[in-house]
Design a protein around this motif. Structure first.
Motif, PDB file in Angstrom:
ATOM      1  N   SER A  92       0.783  -1.475  -0.234  1.00 29.95           N
ATOM      2  CA  SER A  92      -0.474   0.036   0.133  1.00 29.95           C
ATOM      3  C   SER A  92       0.692   1.721  -0.475  1.00 29.95           C
ATOM      4  O   SER A  92       1.900   1.296   0.572  1.00 29.95           O
ATOM      5  N   LEU A  93       0.033   1.612  -0.237  1.00 31.82           N
ATOM      6  CA  LEU A  93       0.736   3.721  -0.862  1.00 31.82           C
ATOM      7  C   LEU A  93      -0.002   4.547   0.078  1.00 31.82           C
ATOM      8  O   LEU A  93      -1.032   4.671   0.863  1.00 31.82           O
ATOM      9  N   LEU A  94       0.914   4.906   1.598  1.00 32.82           N
ATOM     10  CA  LEU A  94       0.452   5.712   2.765  1.00 32.82           C
ATOM     11  C   LEU A  94       0.756   7.577   2.619  1.00 32.82           C
ATOM     12  O   LEU A  94       1.886   7.895   2.319  1.00 32.82           O
ATOM     13  N   VAL A  95      -0.141   8.118   2.775  1.00 32.33           N
ATOM     14  CA  VAL A  95      -0.272   9.452   2.539  1.00 32.33           C
ATOM     15  C   VAL A  95      -0.583  10.328   3.550  1.00 32.33           C
ATOM     16  O   VAL A  95      -1.344  10.300   3.835  1.00 32.33           O
ATOM     17  N   ASP A  96       0.260  11.372   4.204  1.00 28.78           N
ATOM     18  CA  ASP A  96       0.654  11.524   5.397  1.00 28.78           C
ATOM     19  C   ASP A  96      -0.234  13.287   4.808  1.00 28.78           C
ATOM     20  O   ASP A  96       0.589  13.550   4.252  1.00 28.78           O
ATOM     21  N   GLN A  97      -1.805  13.453   5.379  1.00 28.89           N
ATOM     22  CA  GLN A  97      -1.790  15.217   5.144  1.00 28.89           C
ATOM     23  C   GLN A  97      -1.346  15.743   5.694  1.00 28.89           C
ATOM     24  O   GLN A  97      -2.053  15.901   7.302  1.00 28.89           O
ATOM     25  N   VAL A  98      -0.166  17.062   5.554  1.00 31.74           N
ATOM     26  CA  VAL A  98       0.260  17.812   6.448  1.00 31.74           C
ATOM     27  C   VAL A  98      -0.891  18.690   6.878  1.00 31.74           C
ATOM     28  O   VAL A  98      -0.204  19.701   5.139  1.00 31.74           O
ATOM     29  N   GLY A  99      -1.173  19.813   7.497  1.00 32.04           N
ATOM     30  CA  GLY A  99      -1.858  21.026   7.300  1.00 32.04           C
ATOM     31  C   GLY A  99      -2.258  21.499   7.885  1.00 32.04           C
ATOM     32  O   GLY A  99      -3.015  19.943   9.226  1.00 32.04           O
ATOM     33  N   GLN A 100      -3.440  22.533   8.368  1.00 27.40           N
ATOM     34  CA  GLN A 100      -4.724  22.708   8.924  1.00 27.40           C
ATOM     35  C   GLN A 100      -5.079  23.545   8.326  1.00 27.40           C
ATOM     36  O   GLN A 100      -5.094  24.656   6.698  1.00 27.40           O
ATOM     37  N   SER A 101      -6.738  23.736   8.408  1.00 23.30           N
ATOM     38  CA  SER A 101      -7.733  24.710   7.445  1.00 23.30           C
ATOM     39  C   SER A 101      -8.100  25.050   9.129  1.00 23.30           C
ATOM     40  O   SER A 101      -8.701  24.741   9.688  1.00 23.30           O
ATOM     41  N   VAL A 102      -8.970  26.232   8.826  1.00 22.19           N
ATOM     42  CA  VAL A 102      -9.155  27.323   9.515  1.00 22.19           C
ATOM     43  C   VAL A 102     -10.910  27.829   8.617  1.00 22.19           C
ATOM     44  O   VAL A 102     -10.322  28.345   7.826  1.00 22.19           O
ATOM     45  N   VAL A 103     -11.985  27.230   9.551  1.00 19.02           N
ATOM     46  CA  VAL A 103     -12.869  27.762   8.807  1.00 19.02           C
ATOM     47  C   VAL A 103     -13.927  29.279   9.627  1.00 19.02           C
ATOM     48  O   VAL A 103     -13.581  28.739  11.168  1.00 19.02           O
ATOM     49  N   THR A 104     -14.173  30.112   9.442  1.00 13.47           N
ATOM     50  CA  THR A 104     -14.401  31.514  10.244  1.00 13.47           C
ATOM     51  C   THR A 104     -15.561  31.448   9.773  1.00 13.47           C
ATOM     52  O   THR A 104     -16.716  31.935   8.187  1.00 13.47           O
ATOM     53  N   LEU A 105     -16.785  31.697  10.640  1.00 12.78           N
ATOM     54  CA  LEU A 105     -18.026  32.312  10.376  1.00 12.78           C
ATOM     55  C   LEU A 105     -18.509  33.155  10.627  1.00 12.78           C
ATOM     56  O   LEU A 105     -18.085  34.065  11.889  1.00 12.78           O
ATOM     57  N   HIS A 106     -18.122  34.149  10.023  1.00  9.74           N
ATOM     58  CA  HIS A 106     -18.292  35.596  10.300  1.00  9.74           C
ATOM     59  C   HIS A 106     -19.612  36.368  10.176  1.00  9.74           C
ATOM     60  O   HIS A 106     -19.466  37.345  11.461  1.00  9.74           O
ATOM     61  N   ASN A 107     -20.751  35.864  10.171  1.00  3.25           N
ATOM     62  CA  ASN A 107     -22.078  36.496  10.624  1.00  3.25           C
ATOM     63  C   ASN A 107     -22.094  35.938  12.396  1.00  3.25           C
ATOM     64  O   ASN A 107     -23.632  35.989  12.830  1.00  3.25           O
TER      65      ASN A 107
END
Length: 315
Positions: A92-107
């Protein structure tokens, strides 16, 4: 948080399951070139308005993609990045996804949700029938004081359903055993939600009942020179014509061009900069939410950085 988890699970199905036509297998993707861009809109569904998407390849070695997604009608934006660390394990090929995301609820007083992506396992490579399964754990941490752990499991060797997940919603600072609710099931199918202490579960999500938003993409003639469909146009045309030789020639031309551009920059002592994103090594929201999350899950959560590729024209 429950609504956010529902969206997040539905996005997993869209990203890793629904995009592969029934009866087909995963295809090897193009290797994005530095500065490559992808722009599109998701059309309106049920009066939710259009959602704008902007993606840019901000690094080639290592490969990192920055993205900014916004729905101005509802005051929602997503700013994040992802990179891949790849290794083989057995067949198998293993892929670690590095990073982060931020969702902002402006209202909602700029309420924010930081999330990480699951690891990806690509199986079936050696018999030319590759397919994707999710593995490991992803996390969601909100400024509202709630956090989630989402654990993924694959189909067993003999029995068991594929694409399973189990998610717990908890409050920061409380005993982890006192979770608020639990969601579990298939991220590519049906799942349920159970309140803490309840004896029975309720339906949570059935992705088959969702209406996908239509994709709106400009014609290639209207796209910029760095947009994906324009950059890879000749390679794509050759592939559709089943001309693998021509596809290889056009791919090599593009790659050689990018190598020459890199060499010219280095010779001139120039540093390449993305058009739409800038790196913030200590992005305040990421730092705050990572600290909250680390206090709860300890060494189970170990992000590579506390930064984010921030969109320069954010909402």
């Amino acid at each position: 948080m429950v609504a956010f988890v529902k969206w997040f699970i539905s996005s997993l199905n869209a990203s890793y399951s629904r995009r592969v036509p029934k009866g087909e297998w995963e295809k090897k993707p193009y290797n994005p070139v530095l500065g490559e861009q992808y722009m599109m809109k998701w059309g309106d569904v049920a009066g939710c308005g259009e959602t704008d998407v902007l993606v840019e390849q901000v690094s080639h070695h290592p490969p990192i993609t920055g993205f900014y997604i916004t729905n101005k009608q509802n005051g929602i934006s997503l700013n994040g990045h992802t990179g891949q660390k790849t290794r083989f394990s057995g067949t198998s090929l293993l892929v670690d996804q590095v990073g982060q995301s931020v969702v902002t609820l402006h209202n909602r007083n700029n309420e924010r949700y930081m999330f990480s992506c699951p690891s990806v396992t690509v199986n079936g490579i050696w018999y030319a029938a590759p397919y994707v399964e999710l593995a490991g754990t992803s996390y969601i941490q909100s400024t509202s004081g709630l956090y989630c752990t989402i654990e993924y499991s694959a189909r067993g060797w003999v029995t068991g359903a594929k694409n399973r997940f189990k998610c717990y919603v908890r409050r920061n600072g409380e005993n982890p055993k006192n979770y608020i609710c639990k969601m579990e099931g298939q991220w590519s199918g049906k799942s349920t939600i159970t309140q803490h202490g309840a004896k029975h579960s309720e339906p949570f999500l059935d992705v088959a009942q969702l209406t996908p938003a239509p994709m709106i993409v400009k014609d290639i003639s209207e796209q910029g020179e760095m947009e994906s469909r324009k950059i890879w146009q000749k390679v794509s045309e050759a592939i559709r014509a089943n001309d693998s030789t021509l596809a290889g020639v056009e791919k090599s031309k593009l790659e050689n061009q990018k190598r020459e551009e890199k060499a010219a920059r280095e010779a001139a002592g120039q540093t390449w900069e993305p058009n739409y994103f800038s790196w913030n090594a200590e992005e305040p929201t990421v730092v705050e939410l990572q600290h909250k999350l680390t206090e709860e899950v300890k060494n189970k959560y170990s992000p590579a950085t506390s930064g984010n590729w921030v969109f320069k024209g954010a909402l």
